[in-house]
Design an enzyme around this catalytic site. Sequence first.
Site, short mmCIF file in Angstrom:
data_model
loop_
_atom_site.label_atom_id
_atom_site.label_comp_id
_atom_site.label_asym_id
_atom_site.label_seq_id
_atom_site.Cartn_x
_atom_site.Cartn_y
_atom_site.Cartn_z
N ASP A 40 0.88 -1.16 0.00
CA ASP A 40 0.00 0.00 0.00
C ASP A 40 0.92 1.21 0.00
OD1 ASP A 40 -1.63 2.14 0.46
OD2 ASP A 40 -2.67 1.27 2.18
N VAL A 41 0.97 1.91 -1.12
CA VAL A 41 1.94 3.00 -1.26
C VAL A 41 1.64 4.18 -0.34
CG1 VAL A 41 2.72 2.42 -3.60
CG2 VAL A 41 0.75 3.95 -3.30
N TYR A 46 -7.53 15.50 -8.35
CA TYR A 46 -6.67 14.79 -9.31
C TYR A 46 -5.75 15.78 -10.04
CZ TYR A 46 -5.38 11.42 -12.98
OH TYR A 46 -4.69 10.59 -13.84
N LYS A 82 -1.62 15.95 -9.83
CA LYS A 82 -0.80 15.68 -11.02
C LYS A 82 0.07 16.88 -11.37
CE LYS A 82 -2.03 11.39 -11.70
NZ LYS A 82 -1.06 10.30 -11.53
N THR A 121 -7.42 1.94 -20.05
CA THR A 121 -7.12 1.12 -18.87
C THR A 121 -8.38 1.03 -18.01
OG1 THR A 121 -6.54 2.87 -17.30
CG2 THR A 121 -4.79 2.15 -18.82
N1 NAD Z 1 -5.58 5.69 -17.96
C1 NAD Z 1 -5.47 6.96 -18.25
O1 NAD Z 1 -6.16 7.48 -19.15
C2 NAD Z 1 -4.50 7.82 -17.50
C3 NAD Z 1 -4.28 9.12 -17.98
C4 NAD Z 1 -3.37 9.93 -17.33
C5 NAD Z 1 -2.69 9.46 -16.22
N2 NAD Z 1 -2.93 8.20 -15.76
C6 NAD Z 1 -2.17 7.77 -14.58
O2 NAD Z 1 -1.54 6.54 -14.83
C7 NAD Z 1 -1.37 5.83 -13.62
C8 NAD Z 1 -1.88 4.41 -13.82
O3 NAD Z 1 -3.27 4.47 -14.09
P1 NAD Z 1 -4.06 3.31 -14.83
O4 NAD Z 1 -4.88 3.97 -15.85
O5 NAD Z 1 -3.12 2.23 -15.19
O6 NAD Z 1 -5.05 2.88 -13.65
P2 NAD Z 1 -5.47 1.47 -13.08
O7 NAD Z 1 -6.60 1.78 -12.16
O8 NAD Z 1 -5.63 0.48 -14.16
O9 NAD Z 1 -4.20 1.03 -12.21
C9 NAD Z 1 -3.84 1.70 -11.04
C10 NAD Z 1 -3.15 0.69 -10.14
O10 NAD Z 1 -2.71 1.39 -8.96
C11 NAD Z 1 -2.94 0.55 -7.87
N3 NAD Z 1 -3.06 1.31 -6.63
C12 NAD Z 1 -3.99 2.25 -6.34
N4 NAD Z 1 -3.83 2.67 -5.08
C13 NAD Z 1 -2.77 1.98 -4.57
C14 NAD Z 1 -2.13 1.97 -3.31
N5 NAD Z 1 -2.55 2.72 -2.30
N6 NAD Z 1 -1.05 1.15 -3.14
C15 NAD Z 1 -0.63 0.36 -4.15
N7 NAD Z 1 -1.21 0.32 -5.36
C16 NAD Z 1 -2.27 1.12 -5.56
C17 NAD Z 1 -4.25 -0.17 -8.20
O11 NAD Z 1 -4.42 -1.35 -7.42
C18 NAD Z 1 -4.07 -0.44 -9.69
O12 NAD Z 1 -3.46 -1.70 -9.92
C19 NAD Z 1 -2.12 6.63 -12.55
O13 NAD Z 1 -1.19 7.40 -11.82
C20 NAD Z 1 -3.03 7.51 -13.36
O14 NAD Z 1 -3.35 8.68 -12.66
C21 NAD Z 1 -3.82 7.36 -16.37
#
Ligand code: NAD
Length: 251
Positions: free
Chosen positions: A63-64, A156, A160, A191
């Site tokens: 848990d980060v 958010y 960011k 995703t």
């Molecule tokens: N998908 C998009 O369109 C998008 C766009 C811009 C930025 N992002 C960023 O990319 C990153 C990854 O997002 P994603 O789309 O792969 O989302 P996702 O929800 O598929 O994956 C996020 C992962 O983070 C893990 N996580 C969340 N809280 C946690 C915690 N407290 N401890 C450990 N693990 C934890 C979750 O279990 C999950 O596996 C994020 O930082 C998100 O903000 C995503």
Amino acid sequence: MGKLENRVAFVTGGASGLGKAQAVRFAEEGAKVVVADRNEQGAMEVAGIITAEGGAAKGVAVDVTDADSVAAAVAAALDAFGRIDILSNTAGLFDQFKPTLDTDPATWDAVVAVNLTAVYTVTNAVLPHMIAAGRGVVLNIASGAGLRGGGGGAAYTSTKHAVVGYTRQLSADYGNQGIRINAIAPGLIDTPMVAHFSHDEDTLANLRRQPAGRLGRPSDVANAAVFLVSDDADFIHAVTLPVDGGLVETL
Ligand SMILES: NC(=O)c1ccc[n+]([C@@H]2O[C@H](COP(=O)([O-])OP(=O)(O)OC[C@H]3O[C@@H](n4cnc5c(N)ncnc54)[C@H](O)[C@@H]3O)[C@@H](O)[C@H]2O)c1
């Protein structure tokens, strides 16, 4: 010869989406990968995908937002592979575009805890080992919402933007100690985080008007990540690279 041979990578959020894609791509390039996620089963599954392909990986529950949990995960990574050369801070939480007046304190705190404070916590846990080794690479996954308004809600977007600033400050403080720190600002990527709206007809119509004209793929971000954490990017410090099909530059 892969671009990341003999490197050890620690990927938070590695069980899903962009973290999973990076973990798998880093391994394809020869890295040994620690897949760290609070979704322990998912982390183990991604590590299993990598080892089934002949790579080296370890799934770790973390848990980060919990410094003790982070310390244990980093210790497990060092125990398994001896060092950490690459840290990808990818774990994140979305706030469903909530304006500030619709953001309750619990939501604000949860988003800040995962998207910002945890980036600091994990980096502080890993950085001393990189400094001792004389080299290391940190990649923070920010967002287009870290560069402009309108890409998320109040919490958010704030976190960011802060990650972009943290990336710059880390570079200013540690760049000349052999540590390279950069960020990626993904656009809308296919995703689980955004699955509840990314395939809506309105969303797809908006995307079609943008330069790339499509939804991003996790591999789009993972390929850019491989470049930024590899020696090919040796002279690149402190940048936040949009990987968004041209979105933020053509708004
Ligand atoms: N998908 C998009 O369109 C998008 C766009 C811009 C930025 N992002 C960023 O990319 C990153 C990854 O997002 P994603 O789309 O792969 O989302 P996702 O929800 O598929 O994956 C996020 C992962 O983070 C893990 N996580 C969340 N809280 C946690 C915690 N407290 N401890 C450990 N693990 C934890 C979750 O279990 C999950 O596996 C994020 O930082 C998100 O903000 C995503």
